[in-house]
Design a protein around this motif. Structure first.
Motif: not given
Lengths: 381, 381
Positions: A38-55
């Protein structure tokens, strides 16, 4: 300290950026998405959120087309080397940063043809010049959105339209405009957009990226582990994994996400207006002083929030040194990693003094700087 | 949570690492060394201090030969692509990570000859095999110091001596050993050493680097602004600038410096011993259980602090999922970005479950994990 070096790295950052980096390291410090716990998934979520914000910020239809790199330079190298092949022709301006001119100079030795169009330091590149330079083998036009030396904006809209009509790709270096000017990759016909996280986007150093339009596949700069799809011996095709080998800078991307959230919350128009009035006050003040040389667009015209100037024949390094030591004002002297721009301006090799502003600067700081420059010009400091 | 995924990213970090990142962002957030004002110089000082600490840890004679990259993968790509040319021959093992095998597979298509030596999963690569594989055009031997799947260490000392005698370069991927095992580039005859900051060195993600022995000049992966020496149209020759285009991840490097300071303060021998006894306890406990397959060096032999195992025919992903959901234990299942290692072990394509330990783990955590695995093996969870 009065910080006028925002075009190198913006400072300070919004409090939320510091918090996001710290909380990521302390609470979500695992490897993003690689391990499934779950901590790995939370870290992945951060990356995805920033990707979405850039988009969201750049009106990119699909966040998967946002590739993270360690800075704009890596994004530019990936874009240039990934898309150009020997025999291809590329068009650029004479105001570009070494992050564009040096990869191109290296690629020229390998059979890429480069046309560097002499460019107005106050108006940017003329679309008619671009149209006239397009050849049958022209693959790409690569331009900064704004010069980091004069602040002038190239007319990306017009050039994008022209490029699309002619079937030529357009790559834009947004290092000096992302977070300060609206950028819409669809409306502006931008195929590749390189950006950095640590300037106008208010994130930490060590972040940046490249938008790659859907349908374009580039040769990666690096191959390696991409998390999922470990089996094939060659790099996967899917974006962004194809271009993101090795572990990403998750805490940095957490901070970048917080920076973009701050921008979206304040509103780009509000930030732009604040930076515009500060820059105009600085530029207007300098114009009224004797013995000051100014470069770039005239007062009232669009420019990135920075001003390059010289005082008589004084060395830019000396002026910056006095600004720092005597007045506690952070400026940047010299060539600003863009010798071509200074050759175009006639300020090579000594360069200029550059003051670059950000949303957190104030009128009072501008006035203190104007006083200081006036004193240096009058040899009172 | 019990965190046993330190071979992907170490967590937690020493408190000083969090503090160093935060203080860098808040107090020294300017662009390192580029601008000459005092905050820029402070940022540059952080970078230099971390460079010096890396040099100290690996017995690198000159810190200027330490090049910072965003992760080990970039260091490996820079080393491989920077040193090898078409017609060159390179030797590697069958236990390597995709950060080595994928660049080599890509380079094979461009005329680099690759020999991948079948390697013992419990003893590492046999130096005699290496000696027999050296040809007149062998330019490089590239090996991990320890496998990220089995933990086995290649006998780098012996291979380094052999390589130096034969005039072949040795490049080592220290991703799994830096901060856990002594590495001395001079004593071990290492010419190129790639390392990551976010594993055993206890720094943040987004950091890493490549040591390049004095006298070697590589083709850079990227060109661009290098701070000083902006005039030439091509990349400068001097190390590290030649390889560090664009703005570095200064807050990350501040954290990496704090991580290495922590290691030097505790002592590498103390860290190694703590990780060794934890790993032995885990390995010993698993050995005594029925229906567990174990891979890598036998109990009592050197191994990186990680254990790969499978439970009967259970899917590694299922075992990891239960460890996470039921026991709150973070493990990593699958191929670990090293499919060749699993092909060598006979665990392709399903992979293994990997538990990887760090200095901050405890005996109690190991015992809880052993209980959990025992319960899963007995279908009690």
């Amino acid at each position: 300290m009065i910080y006028f070096d925002n075009a190198a790295t913006s400072w300070p950052k919004p409090e939320a950026v510091y918090q996001a980096v710290d909380q990521c390291l302390r609470k979500k410090g695992a490897n993003p998405s690689r391990s499934g716990h779950h901590m790995s998934l939370m870290a992945g979520q951060i990356v995805w959120e920033t990707r979405s914000l850039v988009a969201q910020l750049f009106n990119i239809p699909n966040p998967e087309r946002v590739v993270f790199t360690c800075n704009a330079t890596e994004g530019l190298n990936l874009g240039l080397k990934g898309i150009l092949h020997p025999g291809d022709h590329v068009i650029t301006s004479s105001l570009e940063h070494n992050s564009v001119t040096r990869p191109l100079a290296t690629m020229e030795e390998k059979g890429i043809k480069v046309t560097k169009l002499t460019t107005s330091i106050s108006l940017g590149l003329d679309p008619h010049q671009v149209a006239a330079a397009i050849q049958s083998n022209t693959r790409l036009i690569i331009l900064s959105h704004a010069s980091n030396v004069t602040g002038v904006l190239h007319p990306i809209d017009a050039i994008g339209k022209l490029a699309r009509e002619k079937g030529v790709l357009l790559m834009v270096d947004a290092a000096q405009t992302a977070g300060s000017f609206p950028i819409d990759v669809q409306a502006m016909d931008i195929d590749l957009l390189a950006f950095t996280g640590h300037k106008g986007l208010l994130g930490p150093q060590g972040t940046g990226g490249l938008y790659i339009r859907d349908g374009l596949s580039l040769t990666p700069l690096k191959e390696g582990g991409t998390g999922g799809n470990s089996e094939p011996s060659l790099q996967p095709e899917a974006c962004p994994e194809r271009y993101e080998s090795g572990t990403l800078n998750t805490p940095g991307l957490a901070g970048l996400g917080a920076g973009i959230r701050f921008i979206l919350q304040i509103g780009l128009a509000e930030i732009r207006e604040q930076e515009r009035v500060l820059t105009e006050r600085l530029l207007g003040g300098l114009e009224s002083m004797p013995n000051i040389s100014l470069f770039g667009p005239e007062l009232g015209k669009d420019r990135a929030p920075l001003v390059s100037f010289n005082i008589g024949n004084k060395e830019p390094g000396e002026v910056s040194f006095i600004l720092d030591k005597v007045f506690n004002i952070a400026a940047r002297p010299g060539l600003h990693c863009a010798p071509d721009a200074h050759r175009t301006m006639g300020t090579f090799p000594q360069g200029t003094v550059r003051l670059s502003l950000g949303y957190f600067n104030t009128f009072e700081e501008v006035d203190v700087a104007l006083e200081a420059i006036s004193a240096i010009a009058a040899n009172r400091a």
